[in-house]
Enzyme design. Sequence first.
Site, mmCIF file in Angstrom:
data_model
loop_
_atom_site.group_PDB
_atom_site.id
_atom_site.type_symbol
_atom_site.label_atom_id
_atom_site.label_comp_id
_atom_site.label_asym_id
_atom_site.label_seq_id
_atom_site.Cartn_x
_atom_site.Cartn_y
_atom_site.Cartn_z
ATOM 1 N N CYS A 54 69.463 -20.372 13.586
ATOM 2 C CA CYS A 54 68.570 -20.387 13.765
ATOM 3 C C CYS A 54 67.767 -19.596 14.973
ATOM 4 O O CYS A 54 68.393 -19.636 15.971
ATOM 5 C CB CYS A 54 69.087 -22.042 13.972
ATOM 6 N N CYS A 58 66.750 -24.181 21.536
ATOM 7 C CA CYS A 58 66.938 -24.855 22.254
ATOM 8 C C CYS A 58 68.026 -24.975 23.600
ATOM 9 O O CYS A 58 69.272 -24.198 22.307
ATOM 10 C CB CYS A 58 67.405 -25.993 20.867
ATOM 11 N N CYS A 61 71.996 -26.222 22.173
ATOM 12 C CA CYS A 61 72.521 -26.176 20.670
ATOM 13 C C CYS A 61 73.427 -24.899 20.821
ATOM 14 O O CYS A 61 73.084 -23.916 21.122
ATOM 15 C CB CYS A 61 71.054 -25.710 19.926
ATOM 16 N N CYS A 98 74.569 -37.588 5.910
ATOM 17 C CA CYS A 98 72.772 -36.972 6.534
ATOM 18 C C CYS A 98 73.294 -35.203 6.718
ATOM 19 O O CYS A 98 74.352 -34.812 7.039
ATOM 20 C CB CYS A 98 73.182 -36.818 8.501
ATOM 21 N N CYS A 130 70.180 -38.720 3.773
ATOM 22 C CA CYS A 130 69.163 -38.240 5.424
ATOM 23 C C CYS A 130 69.188 -36.954 5.239
ATOM 24 O O CYS A 130 70.248 -36.493 5.447
ATOM 25 C CB CYS A 130 70.152 -39.021 6.576
ATOM 26 N N CYS A 190 64.309 -41.063 11.514
ATOM 27 C CA CYS A 190 65.952 -41.282 12.387
ATOM 28 C C CYS A 190 65.442 -40.582 13.255
ATOM 29 O O CYS A 190 65.323 -39.073 13.275
ATOM 30 C CB CYS A 190 67.265 -40.569 11.590
ATOM 31 N N ARG A 262 72.443 -45.426 17.281
ATOM 32 C CA ARG A 262 74.289 -44.703 16.541
ATOM 33 C C ARG A 262 74.644 -44.134 17.943
ATOM 34 O O ARG A 262 73.557 -43.369 18.441
ATOM 35 C CB ARG A 262 73.418 -43.514 15.655
HETATM 36 N N1 SAM Z 1 67.038 -27.399 13.286
HETATM 37 C C1 SAM Z 1 67.635 -28.822 13.131
HETATM 38 C C2 SAM Z 1 66.484 -29.844 14.225
HETATM 39 O O1 SAM Z 1 66.717 -29.417 15.096
HETATM 40 O O2 SAM Z 1 65.627 -30.785 14.045
HETATM 41 C C3 SAM Z 1 68.248 -30.413 12.783
HETATM 42 C C4 SAM Z 1 69.516 -29.527 13.044
HETATM 43 S S1 SAM Z 1 69.914 -29.858 15.357
HETATM 44 C C5 SAM Z 1 70.600 -29.345 15.231
HETATM 45 C C6 SAM Z 1 70.019 -32.152 14.721
HETATM 46 C C7 SAM Z 1 69.817 -32.546 16.850
HETATM 47 O O3 SAM Z 1 71.563 -32.235 16.985
HETATM 48 C C8 SAM Z 1 69.146 -31.911 18.041
HETATM 49 O O4 SAM Z 1 67.855 -32.207 17.513
HETATM 50 C C9 SAM Z 1 70.123 -32.643 18.793
HETATM 51 O O5 SAM Z 1 69.852 -33.781 19.041
HETATM 52 C C10 SAM Z 1 71.454 -32.894 18.235
HETATM 53 N N2 SAM Z 1 72.779 -31.797 18.749
HETATM 54 C C11 SAM Z 1 71.980 -29.579 18.708
HETATM 55 N N3 SAM Z 1 73.256 -29.234 19.413
HETATM 56 C C12 SAM Z 1 74.176 -30.176 20.254
HETATM 57 C C13 SAM Z 1 75.125 -30.774 21.593
HETATM 58 N N4 SAM Z 1 75.440 -29.361 21.896
HETATM 59 N N5 SAM Z 1 74.951 -31.657 22.038
HETATM 60 C C14 SAM Z 1 74.631 -32.997 21.310
HETATM 61 N N6 SAM Z 1 73.633 -32.667 20.595
HETATM 62 C C15 SAM Z 1 73.166 -31.975 20.271
HETATM 63 C C1 DTB Z 2 72.152 -36.804 15.615
HETATM 64 O O1 DTB Z 2 71.488 -36.973 16.573
HETATM 65 N N1 DTB Z 2 73.271 -35.563 16.227
HETATM 66 C C2 DTB Z 2 73.616 -34.829 14.901
HETATM 67 C C3 DTB Z 2 72.599 -35.288 13.792
HETATM 68 N N2 DTB Z 2 71.151 -36.510 14.583
HETATM 69 C C4 DTB Z 2 72.748 -34.128 12.842
HETATM 70 C C5 DTB Z 2 73.472 -34.192 15.587
HETATM 71 C C6 DTB Z 2 74.918 -33.269 17.023
HETATM 72 C C7 DTB Z 2 75.269 -31.767 17.198
HETATM 73 C C8 DTB Z 2 76.052 -31.948 18.369
HETATM 74 C C9 DTB Z 2 77.019 -30.525 18.026
HETATM 75 C C10 DTB Z 2 77.313 -30.532 16.955
HETATM 76 O O2 DTB Z 2 78.068 -30.235 16.279
HETATM 77 O O3 DTB Z 2 76.529 -28.802 16.573
HETATM 78 FE FE1 SF4 Z 3 67.849 -25.088 15.468
HETATM 79 FE FE2 SF4 Z 3 69.474 -25.941 17.208
HETATM 80 FE FE3 SF4 Z 3 67.403 -26.070 18.007
HETATM 81 FE FE4 SF4 Z 3 67.935 -27.095 16.036
HETATM 82 S S1 SF4 Z 3 68.620 -27.892 17.550
HETATM 83 S S2 SF4 Z 3 65.882 -26.163 16.382
HETATM 84 S S3 SF4 Z 3 69.942 -25.934 14.911
HETATM 85 S S4 SF4 Z 3 68.438 -24.792 17.945
#
Ligand code: SAM
Ligand code: DTB
Ligand code: SF4
Length: 328
Positions: A54, A58, A61, A98, A130, A190, A262
């Site tokens: 990506c 973030c 992430c 989802c 979702c 959501c 959730r």
């Molecule tokens: N790329 C899209 C976005 O950012 O909207 C969708 C996927 S993104 C991984 C969805 C959500 O996962 C993020 O908004 C964040 O709240 C959650 N997330 C990602 N990494 C995480 C982590 N290490 N611990 C907890 N939540 C995480």
């Molecule tokens: C949300 O709030 N949490 C989920 C889902 N929506 C997409 C994602 C959590 C991701 C946790 C880190 C991972 O497994 O990569």
């Molecule tokens: Fe990309 Fe992760 Fe940010 Fe979603 S949360 S926009 S997958 S870097």
Amino acid sequence: MSDIRYNWTKEEIAEIYNTPLLDLVYRAATIHRKYHNANEVQISSLISIKTGGCPEDCAYCPQAARYHTEIKVHKLMSVDEVNGIADKAQTMGASRLCMGAAWREVRNNKDFDQVLDMVKAVNAKGMEVCATLGMVTEEQAKKLADAGLYAYNHNVDTSEENYESIITTRKYEDRLNTLQNVRKAGLTVCSGGIIGLGESTEDRIGMLLTLSHLNPHPESVPINALVPVEGTPLGDRPLVESWEMIRMIATTRIVMADSVVRLSAGRVQMNRETQGFCFMAGANSIFMGEKLLTTPNPDANEDMKMFDVLGLKPRKAFQYEKQEKVEA
Ligand code: SAM
Ligand code: DTB
Ligand code: SF4
């Protein structure tokens, strides 16, 4: 005064958040019982349909291309693959699926068409579908709705003030615009966030302020505890304390009484007692299945045992009655 309010003030939310814990949980549990069947918990299953690479930054992430993490990058899955995973999830008791993609935004290309086909296929099974695909325009959200999408996930993640310290490649306003596009397309929303990023209590309250001022409230509010992943800037953060998670969930329940709250990422770090407390405090949805997107989640059999011990039942699909209709 009605419990469903869009004008909570920072002071009011702070007062709720800082209530002695047992009083807070009692109040949240009371509200919870007024608006929900407290013995029902929604089971959602997550599929990472496109993993890693990506362009965003973030800080939490593991899927951001710029950080060096151990994840296995994967291009967009086929519709068949998603179909197979959805069948298994449904057998396990999941009523919602989802689909997450590591995209900054949706583009109008073949990949998007393929996602629309996935939505159609999963919707045909009678599951709530979702998707969380990054930013979307109103037109794209409408296409998703037409394909049978039920909900769109797009988290605000933290307070407006703290946003820049976590993500610099987009603005808080971009997030809110996407949420508006999703609403206009008639999808359910959501949206929630993460705790444990190093944010202050004020930031947590600020995040709940933003979410509770959305009218209507998001139908689902995921509260994630940061899963610290090595290689990301937040890889060294200490784990969120159970009581913090319980406090956050209880406050969320009180300020958005009729939303589904959730208990999302971070359950692997919690024992049954903590999770039980979270359900008492108003959480009524979890992600079930061995993985979240890239990180581990509790074993599904263990979760089933927990449901047994606590007397919880999986909630059926499509039970949310929207209180108000949004004008198109
Ligand atoms: N790329 C899209 C976005 O950012 O909207 C969708 C996927 S993104 C991984 C969805 C959500 O996962 C993020 O908004 C964040 O709240 C959650 N997330 C990602 N990494 C995480 C982590 N290490 N611990 C907890 N939540 C995480
Ligand atoms: C949300 O709030 N949490 C989920 C889902 N929506 C997409 C994602 C959590 C991701 C946790 C880190 C991972 O497994 O990569
Ligand atoms: Fe990309 Fe992760 Fe940010 Fe979603 S949360 S926009 S997958 S870097």
